[in-house]
Structures are given as C-alpha cells and as structure tokens.
Write a protein that holds these residues in place. Structure first.
Motif, PDB file in Angstrom:
ATOM      1  N   UNK A 221       2.076   1.096 -13.240  1.00 16.69           N
ATOM      2  CA  UNK A 221       0.908   0.374 -12.764  1.00 16.69           C
ATOM      3  C   UNK A 221      -0.326   1.261 -12.585  1.00 16.69           C
ATOM      4  N   UNK A 222      -0.106   2.583 -12.512  1.00 15.14           N
ATOM      5  CA  UNK A 222      -1.237   3.490 -12.326  1.00 15.14           C
ATOM      6  C   UNK A 222      -2.153   3.523 -13.544  1.00 15.14           C
ATOM      7  N   UNK A 223      -1.642   3.121 -14.714  1.00 21.07           N
ATOM      8  CA  UNK A 223      -2.434   3.155 -15.943  1.00 21.07           C
ATOM      9  C   UNK A 223      -3.058   1.818 -16.283  1.00 21.07           C
TER      10      UNK A 223
ATOM     11  N   UNK B  77      -6.741  -2.926 -14.521  1.00 19.99           N
ATOM     12  CA  UNK B  77      -6.997  -3.785 -13.356  1.00 19.99           C
ATOM     13  C   UNK B  77      -6.017  -3.488 -12.214  1.00 19.99           C
ATOM     14  N   UNK B  78      -5.491  -2.300 -12.158  1.00 16.32           N
ATOM     15  CA  UNK B  78      -4.478  -1.943 -11.155  1.00 16.32           C
ATOM     16  C   UNK B  78      -5.007  -2.011  -9.726  1.00 16.32           C
ATOM     17  N   UNK B  79      -6.235  -1.555  -9.551  1.00 18.65           N
ATOM     18  CA  UNK B  79      -6.777  -1.548  -8.186  1.00 18.65           C
ATOM     19  C   UNK B  79      -6.980  -2.965  -7.637  1.00 18.65           C
TER      20      UNK B  79
ATOM     21  N   UNK C 277       0.826  -1.205   0.000  1.00 23.00           N
ATOM     22  CA  UNK C 277       0.000   0.000   0.000  1.00 23.00           C
ATOM     23  C   UNK C 277       0.857   1.250   0.000  1.00 23.00           C
ATOM     24  N   UNK C 278       1.992   1.206   0.657  1.00 23.64           N
ATOM     25  CA  UNK C 278       2.874   2.378   0.702  1.00 23.64           C
ATOM     26  C   UNK C 278       3.484   2.653  -0.673  1.00 23.64           C
ATOM     27  N   UNK C 279       3.839   1.570  -1.359  1.00 18.80           N
ATOM     28  CA  UNK C 279       4.462   1.750  -2.687  1.00 18.80           C
ATOM     29  C   UNK C 279       3.487   2.419  -3.651  1.00 18.80           C
ATOM     30  N   UNK C 280       2.245   1.891  -3.686  1.00 21.46           N
ATOM     31  CA  UNK C 280       1.279   2.441  -4.634  1.00 21.46           C
ATOM     32  C   UNK C 280       0.568   3.692  -4.112  1.00 21.46           C
ATOM     33  N   UNK C 281       0.969   4.092  -2.930  1.00 23.84           N
ATOM     34  CA  UNK C 281       0.436   5.351  -2.415  1.00 23.84           C
ATOM     35  C   UNK C 281       1.373   6.513  -2.666  1.00 23.84           C
TER      36      UNK C 281
END
Length: 324
Positions: free
Chosen positions: A293-295, A298-300, A281-285
């Motif tokens: 990965x933000x694009x 199905x990233x979420x 969660x910290x990495x993708x936050x």
C-alpha cells in the motif's frame, strides 16, 4: 434570671433574693440560666433542692424522674435552634412543689415563649401547679408537631429540587447533588432530635400521669392522656418522615451514581470508537520494507478514509443499539 407568674398571669418582681419571699398567688417560677444565689433563694423559699446544669445532663431515668419530699422532679429534652443549621437538644427541669410549678432551663425553646404569650388565655380552673404543667406539656407537643410540619415542607421542597429539575432538564453545577446531600443530612439531624425529644417526653408523661396531684384532678388527668396520645402519633409521624428522608438520601446517591456512570460510559464509547482508526494508523505506521500500500498513488487518502470509516461504523452501531 428568675421570672415569677401570679394567678393573674402577670409577671412579678422578686426583689432582694437574700431577704425576699414569694407572694402566695405565685403559680409559676421560671428560672433561665439561674445563678447560685437564685438557686439558693428558691431552695430556701420552697424547700426543694434545685437541680444544677450537670444534674440535668444525667440520662439515667431514676435521676430524671423522681419524687422527693412531696415534690415531683422531671427532666425532658426539648428541641432547640430549629431555625438554624445545627438544631440541638436542651434539657429542661420541671418541678411540681405543692401548688407551684418551677421550670429550670439553660436555653430558650420557642415552646416557652408560646406558652407565656398564651398564658392569659388559660382558664382560671387550670391555674394550679399540676394543671398548668400539663398545659405547658401540651404547648411543647404542639410546638413539636409544628417542627415536624416544617420539616415536611422543607423535605418536599428539597425533593422538588432533586427530582423536578432533572425532569425539566435544568442544567445544574456538577456538585449540585452533593450539596443536596448536606441538606438531607441536616433534615435527618432535625428529625432525629425530635424523635429523641419525643422519647424523653413519652417517659415523662407516663411518670407525670401517676402523680397524685394529676390523679386527683379529672381535667388534668384527661389532658395528660391526650398529650400522651399526641406523643404516640407524633412518634409515628416522625418515623414516616425519617423513612422519606432515607428514600431521598438513597435516591440522591442513585442519581449521583447514574451521572458518574454516564460520564464513564462516554469515555468508554469514545475509546472504542477511536480504537479502529488507531489500529489502521498503527498498521500503516510500521516501517517494514515490503508494504504494497505504500506505493499506491492514493494510499494517503485511502488510509484516511479507512480510519474515518472504521470510526463511523462503530458510532452508528452504538446509536442503533441505543447505547448513546
């Protein structure tokens, strides 16, 4: 209060202390919390100096065991209030003046009531001062043995509560073992008081055995030997009980440590299990501009699945290791 017992084992009234006298067949004078007037009466009648409450508290051997003007003065500490949560010791004076026995006490140990109840069963040849005093000491030792047996029974029950409930996995309050520690401390106090009492009785019997009135009576002499052997046996038994109490105390403290370690282990494992999902969660936050990965469409769900997987893998690994 003064109670006099005659050779027929029946109590008699003394009457007017200022002018009264003792009957010739009085063999035992029991003084319970005597007043100054009662002390003066005994001193005037028997010609012995009655020790006061402060005199009984003196711990010097020379002040507790001595002979003066053909009278024998002895002081012993007896266990009292055994049935309560605060057992204590009470000092009792034993005086042998001629053919009469005098006891001075400021408490009522059960051994005295037992001796009075069985006084009528004492054979006629034992109804002299020295012989009767030896019989009283025998009753005191029997009562001490009864106290130790009572302590053993209570400790067995306490041991069952400490270990048996855990074997049956019975749920108990969180402070259950802490309460048992207080019970263990109470048993330790009782046994300690018994050992102190036996130490004083052992010194008393050693002194009493040398009294001429005892040496001249073979039966009384043999009874004193028996009582001394009983004191030695009870001392060993009390030491054994004290060892069991120490083991129970150490075991209870060990069980408390185990429970505390189990709680800390749960928190430690929980923190380790949830650490990888927190890392994901910290990495993708992070708010960097270029994060491929933000694009993803199905990233979420991808990130949620990665967090669940990172939590499940350590959990099953700990289960496989037997840490849970």
């Amino acid at each position: 209060m003064i109670t006099a017992y005659c050779s027929d084992c029946k109590p008699v009234e003394i009457g007017d202390l200022s002018q009264g006298s003792l009957r010739d067949d009085v063999m035992w004078i029991d003084m319970i919390e005597p007043s100054r007037e009662e002390e003066l009466f005994v001193e005037r009648t028997l010609g012995v100096e009655v020790p006061t409450r402060d005199d009984l508290k003196d711990i010097e051997p020379s002040a507790r065991l001595y002979m003066e003007n053909d009278a024998v003065f002895m002081t012993a500490s007896l266990v009292w209030k055994v049935e309560t949560d605060a057992p204590t010791l009470t000092d009792v004076a034993f005086i042998l003046a001629g053919k009469r026995m005098i006891t001075i006490r400021y408490a009522q140990p059960k051994s005295f009531s037992l001796f009075i109840a069985a006084l009528h069963r004492v054979p006629q040849q034992w109804r002299s001062g020295a012989a009767l005093l030896a019989k009283l000491f025998e009753t005191v030792i029997d009562r001490t043995a009864e106290i130790l047996e009572l302590s053993v029974a209570r400790i067995d029950i306490l041991s069952t509560h400490v270990f048996g409930d855990r074997a049956r996995k019975v749920r108990k309050p969180s402070n259950y073992l802490e309460e048992k520690l207080r019970d263990i401390a109470g048993h330790h106090r009782l046994v300690s008081k018994v050992r102190d009492s036996l130490a004083s009785l052992s010194r008393l019997m050693t002194f009493f055995y040398t009294v001429p009135a005892v040496q001249q009576d073979r039966d009384t002499k043999e009874l004193c030997k028996t009582v001394s052997r009983d004191i030695q046996s009870l001392n060993e038994h009390a030491s054994f009980i004290a060892g069991n109490i120490t083991f129970l105390l150490d075991a209870s403290l060990g069980l408390i440590n185990i429970e505390q370690n189990s709680i800390i282990k749960i928190f430690s494992i929980a923190s380790v299990v949830f650490l990888p999902p927190t890392l994901v969660a910290s990495i993708y936050g992070m708010n960097f501009e270029f994060m491929p990965e933000l694009h993803f469409a199905q990233g979420y769900p991808y990130s949620l699945g990665l967090m669940v997987l990172s939590a499940v893998i350590p959990f099953f690994f700990f289960r496989w290791k037997g840490w849970l």
